[in-house]
Scaffold this motif. Sequence first.
Motif, PDB file in Angstrom:
ATOM      1  N   MET A  71       0.889  -1.367  -0.121  1.00 36.94           N
ATOM      2  CA  MET A  71       0.165  -0.118  -0.169  1.00 36.94           C
ATOM      3  C   MET A  71       0.886   1.263   0.086  1.00 36.94           C
ATOM      4  O   MET A  71       1.973   1.156   0.668  1.00 36.94           O
ATOM      5  N   GLY A  72       0.264   2.353  -0.855  1.00 41.14           N
ATOM      6  CA  GLY A  72       1.088   3.583  -0.651  1.00 41.14           C
ATOM      7  C   GLY A  72       0.670   4.664   0.345  1.00 41.14           C
ATOM      8  O   GLY A  72       1.382   5.651   0.654  1.00 41.14           O
ATOM      9  N   ASP A  73      -0.530   4.360   1.016  1.00 45.14           N
ATOM     10  CA  ASP A  73      -1.021   5.462   1.967  1.00 45.14           C
ATOM     11  C   ASP A  73      -1.735   4.662   3.011  1.00 45.14           C
ATOM     12  O   ASP A  73      -3.121   4.573   2.894  1.00 45.14           O
ATOM     13  N   PRO A  74      -0.957   4.408   4.208  1.00 49.38           N
ATOM     14  CA  PRO A  74      -1.657   3.642   5.168  1.00 49.38           C
ATOM     15  C   PRO A  74      -2.782   4.667   6.112  1.00 49.38           C
ATOM     16  O   PRO A  74      -3.624   4.337   6.710  1.00 49.38           O
ATOM     17  N   PHE A  75      -2.794   6.024   5.587  1.00 49.84           N
ATOM     18  CA  PHE A  75      -3.626   7.073   6.216  1.00 49.84           C
ATOM     19  C   PHE A  75      -5.044   6.922   5.496  1.00 49.84           C
ATOM     20  O   PHE A  75      -5.988   7.560   6.088  1.00 49.84           O
ATOM     21  N   SER A  76      -4.971   6.447   4.194  1.00 50.12           N
ATOM     22  CA  SER A  76      -6.027   6.520   3.337  1.00 50.12           C
ATOM     23  C   SER A  76      -7.283   5.667   3.987  1.00 50.12           C
ATOM     24  O   SER A  76      -7.107   4.362   4.307  1.00 50.12           O
ATOM     25  N   LEU A  92       2.471  -7.520   4.899  1.00 46.48           N
ATOM     26  CA  LEU A  92       2.058  -6.193   4.397  1.00 46.48           C
ATOM     27  C   LEU A  92       3.324  -5.336   4.128  1.00 46.48           C
ATOM     28  O   LEU A  92       4.264  -5.369   4.956  1.00 46.48           O
ATOM     29  N   VAL A  93       3.213  -4.618   3.225  1.00 45.56           N
ATOM     30  CA  VAL A  93       4.273  -3.533   2.757  1.00 45.56           C
ATOM     31  C   VAL A  93       3.496  -2.289   2.659  1.00 45.56           C
ATOM     32  O   VAL A  93       2.752  -2.034   1.944  1.00 45.56           O
ATOM     33  N   VAL A  94       4.405  -1.242   3.337  1.00 43.28           N
ATOM     34  CA  VAL A  94       3.941   0.015   2.990  1.00 43.28           C
ATOM     35  C   VAL A  94       5.276   0.682   2.123  1.00 43.28           C
ATOM     36  O   VAL A  94       6.185   0.783   2.775  1.00 43.28           O
ATOM     37  N   VAL A  95       4.826   1.138   1.122  1.00 39.90           N
ATOM     38  CA  VAL A  95       5.927   1.850   0.467  1.00 39.90           C
ATOM     39  C   VAL A  95       5.781   3.599   0.584  1.00 39.90           C
ATOM     40  O   VAL A  95       4.539   3.940   0.923  1.00 39.90           O
ATOM     41  N   ASP A  96       6.777   4.375   0.201  1.00 40.25           N
ATOM     42  CA  ASP A  96       6.729   5.647   0.423  1.00 40.25           C
ATOM     43  C   ASP A  96       5.509   6.384   0.115  1.00 40.25           C
ATOM     44  O   ASP A  96       5.154   6.154  -1.190  1.00 40.25           O
ATOM     45  N   ASP A  97       4.807   7.397   0.634  1.00 42.29           N
ATOM     46  CA  ASP A  97       3.844   8.288   0.129  1.00 42.29           C
ATOM     47  C   ASP A  97       4.323   9.542   0.580  1.00 42.29           C
ATOM     48  O   ASP A  97       3.745  10.373   1.353  1.00 42.29           O
ATOM     49  N   VAL A 157       5.616  -6.952   8.551  1.00 45.15           N
ATOM     50  CA  VAL A 157       5.138  -5.541   7.948  1.00 45.15           C
ATOM     51  C   VAL A 157       6.876  -5.213   7.628  1.00 45.15           C
ATOM     52  O   VAL A 157       7.730  -4.910   8.411  1.00 45.15           O
ATOM     53  N   GLU A 158       6.596  -4.461   6.401  1.00 47.51           N
ATOM     54  CA  GLU A 158       8.049  -3.846   5.789  1.00 47.51           C
ATOM     55  C   GLU A 158       7.535  -2.516   5.404  1.00 47.51           C
ATOM     56  O   GLU A 158       6.603  -2.240   4.727  1.00 47.51           O
ATOM     57  N   ILE A 159       8.539  -1.746   5.697  1.00 54.13           N
ATOM     58  CA  ILE A 159       8.541  -0.173   5.283  1.00 54.13           C
ATOM     59  C   ILE A 159       9.518  -0.128   4.066  1.00 54.13           C
ATOM     60  O   ILE A 159      10.737  -0.235   4.390  1.00 54.13           O
ATOM     61  N   PHE A 160       9.161   0.559   2.965  1.00 54.52           N
ATOM     62  CA  PHE A 160      10.341   0.485   1.821  1.00 54.52           C
ATOM     63  C   PHE A 160       9.937   2.121   1.688  1.00 54.52           C
ATOM     64  O   PHE A 160       9.196   2.660   1.261  1.00 54.52           O
TER      65      PHE A 160
END
Length: 359
Positions: free
Chosen positions: A104-109, A124-129, A182-185
């Motif tokens: 996902m690109g926006d976990p705040f969405s 779960l992966v969070v890429v930069d927004d 959880v991965e943060i890219f």
Amino acid sequence: MNPRAGEPGTTLAFVESPVQLLNVLEWAYAHGIRPLQEPGAGFTLVVLSPTDPMTRGQLRRMADLARDEGHTVRWEEARGGPAAPFQTVGGLAGPLRRADRIVMGDPFSRYVQLLLTITRARDLVVVDDGTATMEFVAQLARGERLVRWHRKGGRRGPRDLVFAPVSSVARRRLTPGGEREVEIFSSMPIDEAPEGVRVTPHDFAWTRARFGPPRITKGADMVGTSLVETGVVDGERYLDAVRGLAKAHGATRYFAHRRESAEKLHRLAVETGLEIVRPELPLELIARRGPVGRTILSFPSTVVHTLPLALAGTEVQVAVCDIDPDWLTQTASPRAQGFLSNVTGTARGVRRLTAMSAA
């Protein structure tokens, strides 16, 4: 066993902006997901399309680039009318339940948070927004509710209260535990990642391999910001700052942020003489393809972190101008000044400009 990056499995990636889509492409490249070489890799990029015409245009072009790379792109008119959210969520329910990994690109969405309540994926992966990633990681580490940094503090509105249970579930899903990873890219500086969260550095390797190096011009370019549109910075103060920076550094072009209003951009063009450019792709790609000025001027924003990486190996210098506290509006979040200062202070490989030098 859950799939890890580069291993077989079904992956769904959800994006709502051109930059998010770019960063999903970067994530796939960094982890060796090559659908052209491995047909049927099980990676689907889902675009939850907004209504803003400029954003949609950039997303269309980014989707074409993703297809050129061999990725499957699913375009959802997620905001195309009152029934659109129900149709979108209903159509994605099956794939969400079958997915092994969610990117996902926006976990705040709120859209993404709602989708997280449906999925059973444990990877779960969070890429930069952009710089929002810094705030997301900090809030996750402190166990706080997920709130965008520029929203004013205080009591939550009715919509926030109604959505609170969904947001709470999403936050729990984004907290590692048991078999859930959880991965943060990210290309942002992350100093307080929660235990169990793995941080993967994002250095724009795909962008540098795919485009450039750019032709460099003698002048300076300026990068626009939506701080006025989000109610953080006063419009007149911003106009004065842009005028001062352009004059001091000989800037000739102004790359507009996709959220900047037409009225504001018209005033900038008339009162500063800058050529207003509405990029068709994220600025990292525009700059890498060139031509680009030898100096790129910016206020605190994502690009002060990303452009030095995308332009690594070139002679382009990124200069960032601090936001004077007097520029902030009365409705700006109490966290705004500290957050913006941190964005500037943690940027690597940039030249710092004081707010006074912009006047």
